[in-house]
Motif scaffolding. Structure first.
Motif, mmCIF file in Angstrom:
data_model
loop_
_atom_site.group_PDB
_atom_site.id
_atom_site.type_symbol
_atom_site.label_atom_id
_atom_site.label_comp_id
_atom_site.label_asym_id
_atom_site.label_seq_id
_atom_site.Cartn_x
_atom_site.Cartn_y
_atom_site.Cartn_z
ATOM 1 N N ASN A 185 0.834 -1.195 0.000
ATOM 2 C CA ASN A 185 0.000 0.000 0.000
ATOM 3 C C ASN A 185 0.873 1.251 0.000
ATOM 4 O O ASN A 185 1.907 1.300 0.692
ATOM 5 C CB ASN A 185 -0.901 0.039 1.236
ATOM 6 N N ASP A 221 0.490 5.776 -0.130
ATOM 7 C CA ASP A 221 -0.363 6.958 -0.208
ATOM 8 C C ASP A 221 0.439 8.083 -0.853
ATOM 9 O O ASP A 221 1.652 7.964 -1.078
ATOM 10 C CB ASP A 221 -0.935 7.357 1.155
ATOM 11 N N LEU A 257 1.791 1.857 6.593
ATOM 12 C CA LEU A 257 0.800 1.590 5.555
ATOM 13 C C LEU A 257 0.631 0.105 5.259
ATOM 14 O O LEU A 257 -0.334 -0.291 4.593
ATOM 15 C CB LEU A 257 1.190 2.311 4.258
ATOM 16 N N LYS A 275 -3.743 4.915 -2.055
ATOM 17 C CA LYS A 275 -4.877 5.442 -1.303
ATOM 18 C C LYS A 275 -5.503 6.623 -2.040
ATOM 19 O O LYS A 275 -4.806 7.574 -2.409
ATOM 20 C CB LYS A 275 -4.389 5.882 0.076
ATOM 21 N N ASN A 276 -6.810 6.552 -2.257
ATOM 22 C CA ASN A 276 -7.478 7.641 -2.973
ATOM 23 C C ASN A 276 -8.065 8.665 -2.007
ATOM 24 O O ASN A 276 -7.926 8.548 -0.786
ATOM 25 C CB ASN A 276 -8.524 7.100 -3.958
ATOM 26 N N ARG A 277 -8.733 9.658 -2.546
ATOM 27 C CA ARG A 277 -9.260 10.748 -1.704
ATOM 28 C C ARG A 277 -10.298 10.266 -0.703
ATOM 29 O O ARG A 277 -10.480 10.869 0.359
ATOM 30 C CB ARG A 277 -9.872 11.829 -2.593
ATOM 31 N N GLY A 328 -10.026 7.600 0.931
ATOM 32 C CA GLY A 328 -9.340 6.820 1.953
ATOM 33 C C GLY A 328 -9.246 5.337 1.654
ATOM 34 O O GLY A 328 -8.842 4.557 2.522
ATOM 35 N N LYS A 329 -9.586 4.939 0.430
ATOM 36 C CA LYS A 329 -9.539 3.526 0.052
ATOM 37 C C LYS A 329 -8.259 3.236 -0.721
ATOM 38 O O LYS A 329 -7.841 4.025 -1.575
ATOM 39 C CB LYS A 329 -10.751 3.158 -0.806
ATOM 40 N N PHE A 330 -7.637 2.087 -0.415
ATOM 41 C CA PHE A 330 -6.476 1.647 -1.179
ATOM 42 C C PHE A 330 -6.978 0.945 -2.437
ATOM 43 O O PHE A 330 -7.672 -0.073 -2.366
ATOM 44 C CB PHE A 330 -5.595 0.719 -0.353
ATOM 45 N N TYR A 380 -9.172 4.952 -9.070
ATOM 46 C CA TYR A 380 -7.725 4.888 -8.864
ATOM 47 C C TYR A 380 -7.203 6.315 -9.018
ATOM 48 O O TYR A 380 -7.546 7.006 -9.994
ATOM 49 C CB TYR A 380 -7.085 3.948 -9.887
#
Length: 339
Positions: free
Chosen positions: A111, A113, A136, A227-229, A231-233, A267
């Motif tokens: 992962n 960010d 992470l 990690k997107n805006r 909060g999900k990977f 993504y």
């Protein structure tokens, strides 16, 4: 008689090829696997596309040495103001830029960010054992190798997309490095093209590099979730790349950034890849037929040609974007005469 007919057949074949002519393009390596497939399947003209980087493609279309340029980032108004004619952009696909890495013994996708990726490329995170990476990736044993940062040495739309994303998620990156095709890199080993960066990563334990998704897959490189805006990977794939365009207002000229999308399933390092060409095709020694041939090819790319996108790990154009692309293509002319 048979010999004469065979000779006539050969002459007809040569004449047909000559009548079709050749369409030339140059630019981004990001869509090169897709364009290679598209242009091998397109039978109405011979298409010669050179993968030389978005920056070089933009330069060549400004100089009118090619019929079209490939670029992962749209040209700015400032870049286009000195062009000898009006330039148009159409997207042909959505692609994802992934952090690919070489870590022997690590079998689970890592992962990442945005701030961590920015700090790696700023040279602030120097080893894989850094606490920011460990935080992470709880439960993952990562060898504490030194990080070899791989990046592009040429003017690159992939660099633009990656740095555009980093500028949105790291104020330090934005102020110290910024967004562009070519950057003053704080650290890193430079390589030409997506294939060059993939080669550095593949041959160097401890390396990390940003490449278009298909290059990671073709080279069997591990690549991480980002990690997107929301909060999900998210692991890059056609669906998450396509989701990056959902909810984005697409201007009529289609020049837009898709990075760091607010869509919960998107993504975050995704982008359109563009073809750039002149609205008025009457310039130099170009015949009207050459402009018409280019228009037909571009129309095919955003319609029938879209069938090749997903198998090569590019997302298709959303219907509304494809419609805008067709409108742009239909505005092409030859000395004011509609093509």
């Amino acid at each position: 008689m048979k010999k004469t007919l065979l000779g006539l057949s050969a002459l007809l074949t040569i004449s047909t090829a000559a009548a079709q002519g050749t369409i030339t393009g140059a630019g981004a390596s990001f869509p090169f696997p897709l364009y290679s497939k598209m242009f091998s399947e397109y039978k109405a003209a011979n298409v010669n596309y050179q993968s030389v980087g978005s920056g070089s493609g933009q330069k060549q279309i400004l100089e009118r040495t090619v019929d079209f340029a490939g670029s992962d980032n749209p040209m700015t108004d400032a870049q286009m103001k000195d062009a000898p004619g009006k330039l148009l952009h159409i997207p042909t696909a959505i692609g994802a830029v992934v952090p690919a890495y070489n870590l022997p013994g690590v079998t689970r996708a890592l992962n990442f960010d945005g701030p961590t990726l920015a700090n790696i490329y700023l040279g602030k995170i120097k080893t894989w054992g850094d606490p920011a990476i460990a935080k992470l990736n709880p439960g993952v044993t990562i060898p504490p190798l030194p990080i070899t940062v791989a990046r592009r040495s040429d003017g690159s739309g992939t660099t633009y997309v990656f740095s555009d994303y980093l500028s949105k998620v790291s104020s330090e990156w934005k102020s110290e490095v910024g967004t562009g095709n070519s950057l003053q890199w704080p650290v890193g080993t430079g390589a030409k093209g997506n294939d060059g960066v993939a080669g550095v990563v593949k041959s160097t334990p401890g390396a990390i590099g940003y490449v278009e998704l298909v290059y990671a897959k073709q080279n069997k490189l591990a690549f991480g979730a980002v990690k997107n805006r929301a909060g999900k990977f998210i692991v890059a794939d056609n669906g998450p790349a396509s989701a990056a365009a959902l909810g984005v207002v697409i201007p009529n000229d289609t020049r837009v950034s898709l990075t760091n999308s607010a869509n919960a399933n998107a993504y975050p390092i995704a982008s359109f890849t563009y073809v750039i060409f002149y609205q008025d095709q009457k310039y130099g020694n170009r015949a009207e037929a050459q402009g018409k041939s280019l228009k037909n090819m571009l129309t095919w790319m955003v319609t029938t040609g879209q069938q090749y996108n997903e198998a090569l790990d590019y997302a298709k154009l959303p219907a509304n974007v494809a419609a805008k692309a067709r409108t742009i293509i239909n505005s092409m002319n030859y000395g004011g005469k509609k093509l």
